[in-house]
Enzyme design. Structure first.
Site, PDB file in Angstrom:
ATOM      1  N   ASP A  38       0.932  -1.253   0.139  1.00  0.00           N
ATOM      2  CA  ASP A  38      -0.115   0.115   0.070  1.00  0.00           C
ATOM      3  C   ASP A  38       0.846   1.221  -0.051  1.00  0.00           C
ATOM      4  O   ASP A  38       2.198   1.060   0.248  1.00  0.00           O
ATOM      5  CB  ASP A  38      -0.700  -0.051   1.205  1.00  0.00           C
ATOM      6  CG  ASP A  38      -1.599   1.228   1.425  1.00  0.00           C
ATOM      7  OD1 ASP A  38      -2.360   1.598   0.597  1.00  0.00           O
ATOM      8  OD2 ASP A  38      -1.588   1.853   2.560  1.00  0.00           O
ATOM      9  N   ASP A  40      -0.203   4.998   1.025  1.00  0.00           N
ATOM     10  CA  ASP A  40      -0.420   6.163   2.064  1.00  0.00           C
ATOM     11  C   ASP A  40      -0.275   5.375   3.396  1.00  0.00           C
ATOM     12  O   ASP A  40      -1.067   4.475   3.699  1.00  0.00           O
ATOM     13  CB  ASP A  40      -1.835   6.767   1.772  1.00  0.00           C
ATOM     14  CG  ASP A  40      -1.918   7.584   0.881  1.00  0.00           C
ATOM     15  OD1 ASP A  40      -0.842   8.627   0.611  1.00  0.00           O
ATOM     16  OD2 ASP A  40      -2.788   7.746  -0.187  1.00  0.00           O
ATOM     17  N   GLU A  85     -14.872   4.227   8.260  1.00  0.00           N
ATOM     18  CA  GLU A  85     -13.851   3.372   7.514  1.00  0.00           C
ATOM     19  C   GLU A  85     -13.213   2.872   8.626  1.00  0.00           C
ATOM     20  O   GLU A  85     -12.943   1.500   8.429  1.00  0.00           O
ATOM     21  CB  GLU A  85     -13.032   4.303   6.569  1.00  0.00           C
ATOM     22  CG  GLU A  85     -11.558   3.396   6.033  1.00  0.00           C
ATOM     23  CD  GLU A  85     -10.780   4.461   5.481  1.00  0.00           C
ATOM     24  OE1 GLU A  85      -9.387   4.077   5.885  1.00  0.00           O
ATOM     25  OE2 GLU A  85     -10.971   5.488   4.699  1.00  0.00           O
ATOM     26  N   SER A 153      -2.935   1.572  -4.345  1.00  0.00           N
ATOM     27  CA  SER A 153      -3.075   2.648  -3.658  1.00  0.00           C
ATOM     28  C   SER A 153      -4.574   3.106  -4.031  1.00  0.00           C
ATOM     29  O   SER A 153      -4.953   3.250  -5.137  1.00  0.00           O
ATOM     30  CB  SER A 153      -2.280   3.710  -3.943  1.00  0.00           C
ATOM     31  OG  SER A 153      -2.790   4.882  -3.299  1.00  0.00           O
ATOM     32  N   ALA A 154      -5.178   3.401  -2.804  1.00  0.00           N
ATOM     33  CA  ALA A 154      -6.956   4.156  -3.245  1.00  0.00           C
ATOM     34  C   ALA A 154      -6.474   5.508  -3.151  1.00  0.00           C
ATOM     35  O   ALA A 154      -7.476   6.171  -3.428  1.00  0.00           O
ATOM     36  CB  ALA A 154      -7.656   3.768  -1.909  1.00  0.00           C
ATOM     37  N   LYS A 202      -9.178  -3.450  -3.305  1.00  0.00           N
ATOM     38  CA  LYS A 202      -7.908  -3.878  -3.531  1.00  0.00           C
ATOM     39  C   LYS A 202      -7.763  -5.309  -4.135  1.00  0.00           C
ATOM     40  O   LYS A 202      -7.144  -5.422  -5.135  1.00  0.00           O
ATOM     41  CB  LYS A 202      -6.937  -3.520  -2.781  1.00  0.00           C
ATOM     42  CG  LYS A 202      -6.599  -2.308  -2.382  1.00  0.00           C
ATOM     43  CD  LYS A 202      -5.682  -1.916  -1.666  1.00  0.00           C
ATOM     44  CE  LYS A 202      -5.286  -0.306  -1.156  1.00  0.00           C
ATOM     45  NZ  LYS A 202      -4.196   0.031  -0.455  1.00  0.00           N
ATOM     46  N   ASP A 227      -1.535  -0.983   5.902  1.00  0.00           N
ATOM     47  CA  ASP A 227      -1.699  -0.461   7.296  1.00  0.00           C
ATOM     48  C   ASP A 227      -3.173  -0.590   7.498  1.00  0.00           C
ATOM     49  O   ASP A 227      -3.883  -0.223   8.427  1.00  0.00           O
ATOM     50  CB  ASP A 227      -1.406   1.096   7.132  1.00  0.00           C
ATOM     51  CG  ASP A 227      -2.318   2.072   6.421  1.00  0.00           C
ATOM     52  OD1 ASP A 227      -2.759   2.829   7.109  1.00  0.00           O
ATOM     53  OD2 ASP A 227      -2.662   1.333   5.060  1.00  0.00           O
TER      54      ASP A 227
END
Length: 289
Positions: A38, A40, A85, A153-154, A202, A227
């Site tokens: 990932d 961020d 979230e 990555s989102a 993902k 994370d």
């Protein structure tokens, strides 16, 4: 065993299992390894000197390219959806449509801002974005050993790439799957390309990119860095996987989330702002112990 695994920030449910996975991966050789990560708050810092560091979206949201009115609206969205979230009492199924709603609204707002492509580099330069301590060794070592690094990555791909480019580590072995901006012929943002990648899909992103994983069939050993619990599916496109070692950064809300991270990740790094442990694992896997 790797000495860094005794660091105070390291928690493992089953250290014996970690040792077995590592030994099995070493035996197979580093030319069978790929890293899936990932971005961020995994490759970038969560905080520095007590101050939160920006994600790819934050870099843009906090920049001068966005009007104050738009900033307010984005903040409202964050305050509405971020608690959802990270709410451990809600299921992923329940969160999913709400996350899509959040990302779609946020991207819609950004498109209204008519963002210019040529200003993105300046925005990144002026931001507080920081890769985790030890990033140079991480990126350079992977490159030197021709180990592919896949970043899922989102966030916003254009910003993400700029962060690693400005850090001088956007090497040829790095491949990014993210949300990319679509600019018109005058270089102004008009939309986002393709399927939306958010924190909980993902896996679909991984499966959509099986062509890419196809090229990596000779690399069935995976080091995964994330994370969030949504990051655990990033390797689902890898066929005939032999070993996977999952390292999770637990940055925030430690007490209420620690158990779920220990149940899901092999190694959990609690409030650790460095890449010291992933680097030690990489050095071990490439024989630079």
């Amino acid at each position: 065993m790797i000495p860094e695994l005794s660091n105070p920030s390291v928690c493992m449910r089953d250290p014996q299992r970690v040792q077995e996975i590592l030994e099995s991966m070493v035996k197979a050789g580093s030319n069978t390894v790929q890293v899936i990560s990932d971005f961020d708050m995994t490759l970038t810092r969560f905080a520095f000197n007590g101050k939160r560091c920006p994600t790819c979206h934050n870099i843009l949201d906090n920049s001068k390219l966005i009007s104050n009115e738009c900033k307010e609206k984005l903040k409202e969205l964050l305050n509405t959806y971020y608690p959802i979230e990270i709410d451990s009492s809600r299921s992923i199924e329940e969160k999913l449509p709400l996350m899509v709603e959040w990302w779609t609204k946020a991207h819609g707002l950004l498109v209204q801002q008519e963002i210019r492509k040529d200003l993105l580099a300046v925005v990144v330069q002026e931001s507080d974005a920081m890769l985790r301590e030890g990033y140079q060794l991480f990126f350079d070592h992977l490159h030197e050993h021709s180990i592919p690094l896949l970043i899922f990555s989102a966030g916003i791909g254009d910003i993400l790439e700029e962060v690693i480019r400005q850090a001088g580590v956007f090497h040829s072995n790095v491949k990014v799957f993210s949300n990319y901006m679509d600019f018109d012929e005058t270089g102004v943002l008009k939309a986002f390309k393709g399927e939306l990648i958010h924190i909980y899909n993902k896996r679909e992103g991984a499966l959509l990119n099986t062509g890419h994983f196809q090229e990596l069939r000779t690399r069935p050993n995976v080091l995964l860095l994330g994370d969030s619990l949504g990051d655990l599916t990033m390797a689902d496109g890898v066929q005939d996987m032999e070993n996977i070692l999952k390292i999770g950064f637990l940055n925030d809300k430690v007490e209420e989330r620690k158990q779920s991270y220990l149940d899901s990740y092999d190694i959990v790094l609690v409030k650790d702002e460095t890449l010291e442990v992933p680097n030690a694992v990489l050095l071990y896997l490439t024989g630079n112990k």
